[in-house]
Design a protein around this motif. Structure first.
Motif, PDB file in Angstrom:
ATOM      1  N   ARG A 116      10.780  48.559  30.352  1.00 49.32           N
ATOM      2  CA  ARG A 116      11.464  48.579  29.246  1.00 49.32           C
ATOM      3  C   ARG A 116      11.794  49.763  28.463  1.00 49.32           C
ATOM      4  NH1 ARG A 116       7.781  45.232  24.706  1.00 49.32           N
ATOM      5  NH2 ARG A 116       6.348  46.897  24.466  1.00 49.32           N
ATOM      6  N   LEU A 117      12.791  49.678  27.662  1.00 43.68           N
ATOM      7  CA  LEU A 117      12.911  50.879  26.901  1.00 43.68           C
ATOM      8  C   LEU A 117      12.997  50.689  25.418  1.00 43.68           C
ATOM      9  CD1 LEU A 117      16.704  51.530  28.480  1.00 43.68           C
ATOM     10  CD2 LEU A 117      14.640  52.821  28.877  1.00 43.68           C
ATOM     11  N   SER A 118      12.743  51.685  24.557  1.00 36.94           N
ATOM     12  CA  SER A 118      12.729  51.802  23.192  1.00 36.94           C
ATOM     13  C   SER A 118      13.343  53.151  22.588  1.00 36.94           C
ATOM     14  CB  SER A 118      11.371  51.697  22.787  1.00 36.94           C
ATOM     15  OG  SER A 118      10.538  52.735  23.185  1.00 36.94           O
ATOM     16  N   VAL A 119      14.023  53.026  21.661  1.00 34.05           N
ATOM     17  CA  VAL A 119      14.689  54.038  20.938  1.00 34.05           C
ATOM     18  C   VAL A 119      14.521  54.243  19.515  1.00 34.05           C
ATOM     19  CG1 VAL A 119      17.125  55.235  20.624  1.00 34.05           C
ATOM     20  CG2 VAL A 119      16.855  53.622  22.788  1.00 34.05           C
ATOM     21  N   THR A 120      14.419  55.442  19.219  1.00 34.56           N
ATOM     22  CA  THR A 120      13.862  55.900  17.793  1.00 34.56           C
ATOM     23  C   THR A 120      14.332  57.090  17.280  1.00 34.56           C
ATOM     24  OG1 THR A 120      12.199  55.594  16.125  1.00 34.56           O
ATOM     25  CG2 THR A 120      11.652  56.740  18.117  1.00 34.56           C
ATOM     26  N   SER A 121      14.459  57.401  16.070  1.00 36.78           N
ATOM     27  CA  SER A 121      14.721  58.787  15.642  1.00 36.78           C
ATOM     28  C   SER A 121      13.587  59.407  14.838  1.00 36.78           C
ATOM     29  CB  SER A 121      15.854  58.386  14.606  1.00 36.78           C
ATOM     30  OG  SER A 121      16.312  59.885  14.383  1.00 36.78           O
ATOM     31  N   LYS A 122      13.212  60.709  15.283  1.00 36.19           N
ATOM     32  CA  LYS A 122      12.138  61.272  14.792  1.00 36.19           C
ATOM     33  C   LYS A 122      12.628  62.617  13.787  1.00 36.19           C
ATOM     34  CE  LYS A 122       8.384  59.568  17.788  1.00 36.19           C
ATOM     35  NZ  LYS A 122       7.574  60.219  18.758  1.00 36.19           N
ATOM     36  N   GLU A 123      13.600  63.051  14.081  1.00 42.18           N
ATOM     37  CA  GLU A 123      14.194  64.293  13.506  1.00 42.18           C
ATOM     38  C   GLU A 123      15.693  64.280  13.352  1.00 42.18           C
ATOM     39  OE1 GLU A 123      13.834  67.608  15.951  1.00 42.18           O
ATOM     40  OE2 GLU A 123      13.853  66.490  17.803  1.00 42.18           O
ATOM     41  N   VAL A 124      15.904  65.306  12.390  1.00 40.59           N
ATOM     42  CA  VAL A 124      17.606  65.583  12.074  1.00 40.59           C
ATOM     43  C   VAL A 124      17.599  66.927  12.259  1.00 40.59           C
ATOM     44  CG1 VAL A 124      19.347  65.504  10.120  1.00 40.59           C
ATOM     45  CG2 VAL A 124      17.470  63.630  10.226  1.00 40.59           C
ATOM     46  N   VAL A 125      18.856  67.199  13.065  1.00 40.72           N
ATOM     47  CA  VAL A 125      19.414  68.479  13.498  1.00 40.72           C
ATOM     48  C   VAL A 125      20.672  68.736  12.903  1.00 40.72           C
ATOM     49  CG1 VAL A 125      19.726  70.216  15.162  1.00 40.72           C
ATOM     50  CG2 VAL A 125      17.619  68.692  15.199  1.00 40.72           C
ATOM     51  N   ALA A 126      21.216  69.660  12.287  1.00 31.58           N
ATOM     52  CA  ALA A 126      22.238  69.872  11.604  1.00 31.58           C
ATOM     53  C   ALA A 126      23.136  68.688  11.042  1.00 31.58           C
ATOM     54  CB  ALA A 126      23.182  70.429  12.686  1.00 31.58           C
TER      55      ALA A 126
ATOM     56  N   ARG B 238      26.728  67.559  17.750  1.00 34.47           N
ATOM     57  CA  ARG B 238      27.572  67.767  16.433  1.00 34.47           C
ATOM     58  C   ARG B 238      27.217  67.540  15.303  1.00 34.47           C
ATOM     59  NH1 ARG B 238      32.186  63.066  17.135  1.00 34.47           N
ATOM     60  NH2 ARG B 238      32.433  64.140  19.114  1.00 34.47           N
ATOM     61  N   PRO B 239      27.140  68.595  14.397  1.00 33.01           N
ATOM     62  CA  PRO B 239      26.779  68.560  13.052  1.00 33.01           C
ATOM     63  C   PRO B 239      27.483  67.345  12.211  1.00 33.01           C
ATOM     64  CG  PRO B 239      27.656  70.731  13.573  1.00 33.01           C
ATOM     65  CD  PRO B 239      28.097  69.793  14.561  1.00 33.01           C
ATOM     66  N   GLY B 240      26.591  66.534  11.550  1.00 32.84           N
ATOM     67  CA  GLY B 240      26.736  65.488  10.567  1.00 32.84           C
ATOM     68  C   GLY B 240      27.227  64.377  11.472  1.00 32.84           C
ATOM     69  N   ALA B 241      26.547  64.089  12.523  1.00 34.72           N
ATOM     70  CA  ALA B 241      27.079  62.874  13.359  1.00 34.72           C
ATOM     71  C   ALA B 241      26.082  61.781  12.968  1.00 34.72           C
ATOM     72  CB  ALA B 241      27.111  63.091  14.984  1.00 34.72           C
ATOM     73  N   ALA B 242      26.609  60.557  13.134  1.00 38.80           N
ATOM     74  CA  ALA B 242      25.690  59.299  12.942  1.00 38.80           C
ATOM     75  C   ALA B 242      24.540  59.450  13.720  1.00 38.80           C
ATOM     76  CB  ALA B 242      26.233  58.172  13.124  1.00 38.80           C
ATOM     77  N   ALA B 243      24.426  59.774  15.116  1.00 36.14           N
ATOM     78  CA  ALA B 243      23.251  59.739  15.891  1.00 36.14           C
ATOM     79  C   ALA B 243      23.822  60.710  17.041  1.00 36.14           C
ATOM     80  CB  ALA B 243      22.949  58.356  16.445  1.00 36.14           C
ATOM     81  N   HIS B 244      22.687  61.240  17.846  1.00 36.69           N
ATOM     82  CA  HIS B 244      22.839  61.765  19.211  1.00 36.69           C
ATOM     83  C   HIS B 244      21.728  61.537  20.176  1.00 36.69           C
ATOM     84  CE1 HIS B 244      23.346  65.511  21.691  1.00 36.69           C
ATOM     85  NE2 HIS B 244      22.182  65.565  21.537  1.00 36.69           N
ATOM     86  N   LEU B 245      22.427  60.741  21.205  1.00 40.14           N
ATOM     87  CA  LEU B 245      21.365  60.347  22.170  1.00 40.14           C
ATOM     88  C   LEU B 245      21.605  61.167  23.571  1.00 40.14           C
ATOM     89  CD1 LEU B 245      19.667  57.983  23.591  1.00 40.14           C
ATOM     90  CD2 LEU B 245      22.009  56.940  24.031  1.00 40.14           C
ATOM     91  N   ASP B 246      20.690  61.977  23.967  1.00 40.11           N
ATOM     92  CA  ASP B 246      20.701  62.741  25.115  1.00 40.11           C
ATOM     93  C   ASP B 246      19.869  62.375  26.274  1.00 40.11           C
ATOM     94  OD1 ASP B 246      20.604  64.993  26.738  1.00 40.11           O
ATOM     95  OD2 ASP B 246      20.242  66.579  25.344  1.00 40.11           O
ATOM     96  N   LEU B 247      20.243  61.986  27.386  1.00 40.43           N
ATOM     97  CA  LEU B 247      19.405  61.534  28.395  1.00 40.43           C
ATOM     98  C   LEU B 247      19.902  62.176  29.742  1.00 40.43           C
ATOM     99  CD1 LEU B 247      19.792  57.605  27.660  1.00 40.43           C
ATOM    100  CD2 LEU B 247      17.516  59.193  27.575  1.00 40.43           C
ATOM    101  N   GLY B 248      20.529  63.366  29.411  1.00 37.96           N
ATOM    102  CA  GLY B 248      20.725  64.358  30.686  1.00 37.96           C
ATOM    103  C   GLY B 248      22.093  64.784  30.760  1.00 37.96           C
TER     104      GLY B 248
END
Length: 284
Positions: free
Chosen positions: A138-148, A227-237
């Motif tokens: 199974r997967l889980s997704v969360t946010s732990k930091e903010v960049v730009a 991208r600065p000021g985006a709603a979320a950034h999802l990087d999986l490769g």
């Protein structure tokens, strides 16, 4: 007589000056009016304790006000600490509501680590995949930091050995071969951004799961441009990264699938299709 005239004149002048100042408008009256008009939720997570409820609502209004845009950024946001949890939660959830209403003010970086409030419990209840040769995922997704000004999403893969034998399960999984897809609420595929990528990965090696055990690890990448000021950034490769622009609406889901060919009878093989997980796009 002259003294009375002078005193009378002074009193009249003082009253006139007081009246003049009283008629001047508060330079912050517009801000106070807008702040008081911010819509707040009827119910809060702290309704059983009035003081904490008031703290939450105060933070909620401040976060919403900040989200409306840089023109409201004339006061520093509250610093998180051990005693003001209700304020910080209210601030973040107010900011989320303000952003959803069209605000453009980015979330301050110091609040990034608190974004997982509503996702941790939801992810904990996420359904496992169907067992294949004794393995579930199974997967889980969360946010732990903010960049730009952009919340960075961390994605975790969890594997569970439910085989009916006591042998240790060996899984030759290469995370780079996992196939990821993002869809919206209508089930339509959302194309990845896949812009410039500059990152590296470390081989996972052979994964070993004892009987009746679970392993959870971070499979996020760190190479896609943010991208600065985006709603979320999802990087999986390099071929699986998404940037969600500020102000988007709707719900988004992450799907994953991996396939391991049979090499020998000592290693796990098969195809796992992992149930979708809701992506916490916090800027909506």
């Amino acid at each position: 007589m002259l003294k009375r005239l002078i005193l009378g004149t002074l009193c009249f002048s003082s009253l006139a000056m007081f009246s003049l100042f009283a008629q001047e408008e508060d330079p912050n009256a517009e801000y106070h009016k807008r702040f008081a008009a911010i819509p707040v939720p009827g119910k809060t997570p702290f309704d059983t304790v009035e003081k904490r409820r008031e703290m939450y609502l105060s933070g909620y209004r401040s976060g919403y006000f900040w989200a409306e845009g840089p023109q409201n950024h004339f006061a520093c946001p509250t610093n998180p600490n051990d005693w003001n949890g209700p304020v910080i939660r209210g601030w973040i959830e107010g900011w989320q509501a303000g952003a959803q209403a069209g605000g453009t003010g980015a979330l301050p970086a110091k609040y990034g680590r608190f974004l997982a409030w509503d996702t941790a419990a939801a992810n904990d209840a996420t359904a496992w995949s169907q067992p294949v040769h004794g393995l579930q995922a199974r997967l889980s997704v969360t946010s732990k930091e903010v960049v730009a000004g952009t919340p960075i999403l961390s994605t975790y893969l969890e594997l569970r050995n439910v085989a009916g034998v006591v042998n240790v399960m060996e899984i030759p999984l290469d995370p780079e071969t996992i196939q990821f897809t993002v869809t919206n609420a209508d089930g339509k595929t959302v194309p990845p951004s896949n812009g410039p990528f500059d990152g590296m990965t470390v081989p996972l090696g052979m994964t070993r799961l004892p009987h009746d055990s679970t392993l959870r690890f971070n499979i996020s990448a760190r190479g896609a441009g943010i991208r600065p000021g985006a709603a979320a950034h999802l990087d999986l490769g390099p071929k699986s990264n998404w940037s969600f622009p500020q102000g988007i609406t709707g719900t988004y889901y992450l799907h994953a699938k991996f396939d391991i060919a049979k090499a020998n009878n000592d290693q796990w093989w098969g195809t796992i299709e992992i149930p979708k997980i809701k992506i916490p796009v916090t800027g909506k």
